[in-house]
Design a protein around this motif. Structure first.
Motif, mmCIF file in Angstrom:
data_model
loop_
_atom_site.group_PDB
_atom_site.id
_atom_site.type_symbol
_atom_site.label_atom_id
_atom_site.label_comp_id
_atom_site.label_asym_id
_atom_site.label_seq_id
_atom_site.Cartn_x
_atom_site.Cartn_y
_atom_site.Cartn_z
ATOM 1 N N LYS A 92 -8.737 8.952 4.682
ATOM 2 C CA LYS A 92 -9.515 10.074 4.150
ATOM 3 C C LYS A 92 -11.005 9.914 4.446
ATOM 4 C CE LYS A 92 -10.894 12.181 -0.246
ATOM 5 N NZ LYS A 92 -10.725 12.155 -1.720
ATOM 6 N N THR A 93 -11.519 8.673 4.283
ATOM 7 C CA THR A 93 -12.951 8.434 4.448
ATOM 8 C C THR A 93 -13.371 8.416 5.910
ATOM 9 O OG1 THR A 93 -13.007 7.146 2.398
ATOM 10 C CG2 THR A 93 -14.822 6.804 3.954
ATOM 11 N N ASN A 94 -12.584 7.739 6.739
ATOM 12 C CA ASN A 94 -13.011 7.489 8.111
ATOM 13 C C ASN A 94 -12.482 8.482 9.139
ATOM 14 O OD1 ASN A 94 -14.485 4.969 7.559
ATOM 15 N ND2 ASN A 94 -12.476 4.192 6.982
ATOM 16 N N PHE A 95 -11.423 9.217 8.773
ATOM 17 C CA PHE A 95 -10.870 10.204 9.699
ATOM 18 C C PHE A 95 -10.628 11.521 8.950
ATOM 19 C CE2 PHE A 95 -9.557 5.938 10.895
ATOM 20 C CZ PHE A 95 -10.044 5.846 12.180
ATOM 21 N N PRO A 96 -11.699 12.081 8.342
ATOM 22 C CA PRO A 96 -11.534 13.222 7.437
ATOM 23 C C PRO A 96 -10.992 14.486 8.100
ATOM 24 C CG PRO A 96 -13.862 12.865 7.957
ATOM 25 C CD PRO A 96 -13.105 11.684 8.508
ATOM 26 N N LYS A 97 -11.135 14.610 9.414
ATOM 27 C CA LYS A 97 -10.680 15.819 10.097
ATOM 28 C C LYS A 97 -9.272 15.686 10.676
ATOM 29 C CE LYS A 97 -15.406 17.212 11.318
ATOM 30 N NZ LYS A 97 -16.334 17.570 12.428
#
Length: 405
Positions: A92-97
């Motif tokens: 969620k934090t590092n690959f939000p898209k």
């Protein structure tokens, strides 16, 4: 509280089903051309979660986000709820898209507010860890006040000689490791095969991703210090280390030849219970037999916080705030980070590689620091080479790293 826990367990069971069903469509599209991912998905669908985890780990080490997501699902199915949540938050934090972040958000948003990270009841593993990690006042007092450990630099690592279950081994002194780890690749006969087979399997975060190791109890001696404690076993070569659970009760000074340990005041949950039972004012006052050794010539100090047994320092990279693990087992000269931190921290690239124009840790600044990558990290790593060949003291009583310039 019991009602909240019960609700949380029901939610976990329900969400496990929902997440698995939602994976059906994108799963096959994301798996094209990736044999490790396909193999892991096959094992996952057969409910062979233990077998699937190392396969997903291998794919995740190559930067495959779908494999990282499935690794989290495996942990969830095996009731490693805290590890599953950790991986979902990482995505969620590092690959939000990413598509996987959508699934992770759907899961995380439905967790009850204030719910514990892990709702699983106390297991045999929890009991073993508590038993080997906590010291009574008497056990702490039995530790030697000082030790002087010679070390030898090899490939950027500080190697010390240790005796593990009566056998001499050359292993790395590693402040970035929460626990002692022994490689069965180099030392296959340290523990009986039957004991290894019965040992609990636990997930461990490594710079290249999440892996599983066996946890046993062993006796380790380095110089005058002997401890019986938790030892993690892996078949990965070259990762035998003396971790923080061996020397966290000591301050230590490192120069060009020796690691000099000095016992620091320490209070464990067991010791605190003993203090209350006896009515004494301070366990530390009763058992502290040696003052913490502090170099008067220090000009610079860096504060750290402990997360578990790991030392976390606040740093600025190109003026942007982040966190790093102070890790004597980190060999590169510079900083180590996941590749997805590049844009956020303004990392640049030229013909010589990647670099940060400016890195600040407390009062210490490095210009044009080299950047190295390891996609399994959640935080940056900073090793001794970042600070040059300077002596330093790690003082756990005041949570300071003190450098001599």
């Amino acid at each position: 509280m019991l009602k909240t826990l019960k609700t949380f367990k029901l939610l976990l069971a329900f969400l496990t089903f929902v997440v698995c069903v939602c994976c059906v469509c994108p799963r096959e599209a994301g798996a094209q051309g990736n044999s490790e991912l396909q193999q892991g998905i096959t094992l996952f669908n057969q409910k062979q979660y233990d077998a699937a985890m190392p396969v997903f780990t291998k794919a995740a080490q190559q930067g495959n986000i779908r494999a990282t997501y499935y690794l989290g699902l495996c942990h969830q199915q095996l009731r490693h709820d805290d590890k599953a949540i950790e991986l979902f938050k990482h995505i969620k934090t590092n690959f939000p898209k990413s598509e996987e972040a959508t699934y992770c958000n759907a899961f995380l948003e439905k967790l009850p507010a204030g719910a514990p990270v892990s709702v699983a009841p106390k297991t045999d593993l929890d009991k073993v860890k508590a038993k080997v990690e906590q010291l009574s006042a008497a056990q702490w007092k039995a530790l030697p006040d000082t030790a002087r450990i010679p070390f030898q630099m090899k490939h950027g690592h500080m190697f010390v000689q240790a005796k593990v279950n009566g056998r001499y081994c050359d292993i790395v002194f590693d402040t970035g490791a929460s626990a002692c780890v022994m490689s069965l690749h180099e030392y296959p006969d340290l523990f009986p095969a039957a004991e290894i087979e019965k040992a609990p399997v636990i997930p461990v975060s490594r710079p290249h991703g999440m892996v599983t190791m066996r946890m046993v109890t062993g006796e380790i001696t380095v110089d005058r210090v002997t401890r019986r404690l938790a030892v993690l076993l892996t078949r990965e070569p070259g990762v035998s280390v003396i971790g923080q659970n061996f020397f966290k009760e000591y301050s230590y000074e490192i120069d060009g030849f020796y690691i000099r340990l000095t016992k620091a005041p320490f209070s464990s949950p067991i010791a605190e219970a003993e203090r209350k039972a006896s009515g004494s004012q301070s366990v530390n006052a009763a058992v502290a037999t040696a003052p913490v050794k502090v170099a008067k010539a220090d000009r610079y100090s860096v504060s750290f916080k402990r997360e578990g047994n790991v030392m976390i320092v606040d740093i600025l990279v190109n003026g942007r705030s982040t966190k790093a693990i102070f890790d004597t087992g980190c060999a590169p000269d510079g900083v180590v980070m996941p590749m997805n931190f590049m844009e956020r921290l303004g990392i640049q690239h030229n013909s010589d590689g990647y670099y940060a124009e400016n890195v600040e840790i407390g009062p210490i600044t490095r210009k044009f620091a080299r950047v190295h990558f390891a996609n399994g990290l959640r935080e940056l790593l900073i090793g001794p080479k970042f600070f040059g060949d300077r002596r330093y003291i790690v003082d756990p009583a005041s949570n300071l790293i003190k450098f001599q310039y």
